[in-house]
Enzyme design. Structure first.
Site, PDB file in Angstrom:
ATOM      1  N   TYR A 119      -3.774 -21.219  58.136  1.00  0.00           N
ATOM      2  CA  TYR A 119      -3.865 -23.139  56.931  1.00  0.00           C
ATOM      3  C   TYR A 119      -4.522 -23.978  58.628  1.00  0.00           C
ATOM      4  CZ  TYR A 119      -2.405 -27.489  55.869  1.00  0.00           C
ATOM      5  OH  TYR A 119      -2.375 -28.300  55.193  1.00  0.00           O
ATOM      6  N   SER A 132      -3.305 -39.036  60.719  1.00  0.00           N
ATOM      7  CA  SER A 132      -2.333 -40.102  59.549  1.00  0.00           C
ATOM      8  C   SER A 132      -1.047 -40.203  59.999  1.00  0.00           C
ATOM      9  CB  SER A 132      -2.301 -39.402  58.269  1.00  0.00           C
ATOM     10  OG  SER A 132      -1.359 -38.006  58.159  1.00  0.00           O
ATOM     11  N   ARG A 191       2.052 -30.838  66.607  1.00  0.00           N
ATOM     12  CA  ARG A 191       0.682 -31.162  67.157  1.00  0.00           C
ATOM     13  C   ARG A 191       0.821 -32.813  68.066  1.00  0.00           C
ATOM     14  NH1 ARG A 191      -2.314 -33.585  61.839  1.00  0.00           N
ATOM     15  NH2 ARG A 191      -1.055 -35.804  61.753  1.00  0.00           N
ATOM     16  N   VAL A 234      -8.166 -38.791  64.680  1.00  0.00           N
ATOM     17  CA  VAL A 234      -8.370 -38.844  63.780  1.00  0.00           C
ATOM     18  C   VAL A 234      -7.174 -38.412  63.049  1.00  0.00           C
ATOM     19  CG1 VAL A 234      -9.211 -39.621  61.100  1.00  0.00           C
ATOM     20  CG2 VAL A 234     -10.851 -39.887  62.924  1.00  0.00           C
ATOM     21  N   TYR A 252     -10.953 -24.534  52.920  1.00  0.00           N
ATOM     22  CA  TYR A 252     -11.807 -25.591  53.086  1.00  0.00           C
ATOM     23  C   TYR A 252     -13.149 -25.799  53.404  1.00  0.00           C
ATOM     24  CZ  TYR A 252      -6.676 -28.178  53.075  1.00  0.00           C
ATOM     25  OH  TYR A 252      -6.398 -28.825  52.171  1.00  0.00           O
ATOM     26  N   TYR A 295     -13.232 -32.870  69.299  1.00  0.00           N
ATOM     27  CA  TYR A 295     -11.985 -33.288  68.267  1.00  0.00           C
ATOM     28  C   TYR A 295     -10.991 -32.801  68.188  1.00  0.00           C
ATOM     29  CZ  TYR A 295     -10.515 -35.417  64.061  1.00  0.00           C
ATOM     30  OH  TYR A 295      -9.198 -35.439  63.477  1.00  0.00           O
ATOM     31  N   GLU A 354      -1.982 -26.732  49.898  1.00  0.00           N
ATOM     32  CA  GLU A 354      -1.479 -27.090  51.225  1.00  0.00           C
ATOM     33  C   GLU A 354      -0.967 -26.113  52.145  1.00  0.00           C
ATOM     34  OE1 GLU A 354       0.688 -31.747  49.372  1.00  0.00           O
ATOM     35  OE2 GLU A 354       0.644 -30.247  47.959  1.00  0.00           O
TER      36      GLU A 354
END
Ligand SMILES: *[C@@H]1O[C@H](CO)[C@@H](O)[C@H](O)[C@H]1NC(C)=O
Ligand SMILES: *[C@@H]1O[C@H](CO)[C@@H](O)[C@H](O)[C@H]1NC(C)=O
Ligand SMILES: *[C@@H]1O[C@H](CO)[C@@H](O)[C@H](O)[C@H]1NC(C)=O
Length: 337
Positions: free
Chosen positions: A232, A174, A182, A172, A143, A221, A112
């Site tokens: 990060y 959440s 952002r 996409v 990642y 995207y 995280e």
């Protein structure tokens, strides 16, 4: 055996010692490298793995590495991995009451961003290694990776571009919380270009089966990170963008951080433009210029993207355990993250 003079005894003794040492060395080589034991003290977010059998060897081809989540095996473990989230929330505790073997290393593990790391002060001075997406972590667990292909592909660039690009840009997401930087960029960008939004934020979740096919229909995207921190870079880029074959428009750490792990011509960075309007105009122009758009797929001739689960990276770290610097303690985790 009789010695003609006492002067011969010493060389004889040295010779015998050398032979014994040689036999022991050969014996040790035959026995193979040391087997290391990794204990996963608790599973991140409760997502457990079945570690039955010779897990690292059977699943990932890494021999001489035992991975277990049995806390009773603490005293045998060479390495113990602790995931940060459960520690800071108090669901799990460091076993400070147990006698810690002298050579055992404790690993502080998190994927995280520092925003979610909580108060690390109580954990200073316990950990010997870190396991994060930072390139200078002791156990590097990003990642995703960009990996050179064994030989360069010579197919036309078009073959790397998914067919049926019906949408200009998609995302996409959440949460569209106003305190994420952002969100403001998105609000402005959508006044310049059409953006298809999916995910929990808009009550249009995509499951594992529909995620990549949906994104692959988009020319671009929006790989926008929730929070901006050094290095990060998450699944927004590695999975959603690269794996679907949409050209990533990234927002997160500076371009240098992206270029340290990904090919410079594989993404478009929001910071490359003086305004969001300018970015939007650029995307429109690029989508209409087939040849120039295709140039963003050039890197795929030489590289592929790999996504590895952290347990695989932990297994692959096993053979390196013996060669790690002998002594290290993280006295200030805050300064490090
Ligand atoms: C060779 O190694 C085995 C264990 O791997 C040990 O029991 C044996 O004593 C060793 N032999 C010699 C000659 O060192
Ligand atoms: C955990 O390890 C202990 C000590 O090696 C062993 O006695 C016990 O059976 C193990 N538990 C499980 C569930 O494998
Ligand atoms: C690991 O960290 C502890 C501090 O909690 C320290 O006492 C120990 O010497 C360290 N071990 C190694 C091998 O660095």
């Amino acid at each position: 055996m009789r010695f003609r003079s006492r002067r011969q005894i010493l060389p004889m003794f040295v010779l015998v010692c050398l032979i014994i040492q040689l036999v022991q060395l050969l014996n040790r080589t035959k026995a193979g490298p040391k087997t290391h034991k990794i204990l996963v003290w608790h599973w991140p977010f409760g997502n457990s793995f079945n570690l039955d059998g010779d897990f690292c060897k059977d699943k990932f081809g890494v021999p001489n590495c035992i991975m277990t989540d049995n806390q009773s095996r603490f005293s045998e473990a060479d390495v113990v991995i602790f995931h940060n989230r459960e520690l800071i929330q108090g669901q799990q505790r460091l076993p400070v009451n147990l006698k810690r073997p002298e050579k055992q290393r404790w690993v502080w593990f998190s994927m995280e961003s520092p925003e979610k790391h909580g108060d690390l002060m109580p954990f200073n001075g316990y950990f010997n290694w870190t396991m994060t997406y930072h390139q200078d972590a002791d156990i590097y667990s990003p990642y995703g990776f960009m990996v050179p292909k064994e030989s360069e592909a010579h197919e036309p660039l078009e073959s790397f571009i998914p067919k049926d690009k019906t949408d200009l840009a998609c995302w996409v997401v959440s949460s569209l919380s106003q305190h994420h930087e952002r969100t403001a960029i998105y609000e402005k960008l959508k006044t310049v270009i059409p953006i298809k939004v999916y995910g929990e934020a808009v009550n249009k979740p995509l499951d594992d089966q529909t995620l990549l096919p949906t994104i692959s229909r988009c020319s671009f995207y929006l790989a926008f990170e929730t929070s901006v921190f050094r290095e990060y870079i998450t699944n927004q880029l590695w999975l959603n963008a690269y794996m679907s074959g949409a050209v990533p428009v990234v927002f997160g750490p500076i371009r240098d951080d992206y270029e340290a792990v990904a090919q410079p011509d594989s993404f478009i960075h929001v910071n490359d433009f003086s305004s969001v309007e300018e970015l939007g105009e650029f995307l429109k122009t690029l989508a209409a210029d087939r040849e120039r758009y295709a140039s963003y797929f050039n890197w795929r001739r030489k590289y592929t993207v790999e996504i590895k689960h952290w347990v695989e990276l932990a297994c692959q770290f096993c053979p390196k355990i013996s060669s790690m610097p002998p002594h290290r303690v993280y006295e200030d985790l805050d300064a490090w993250q």
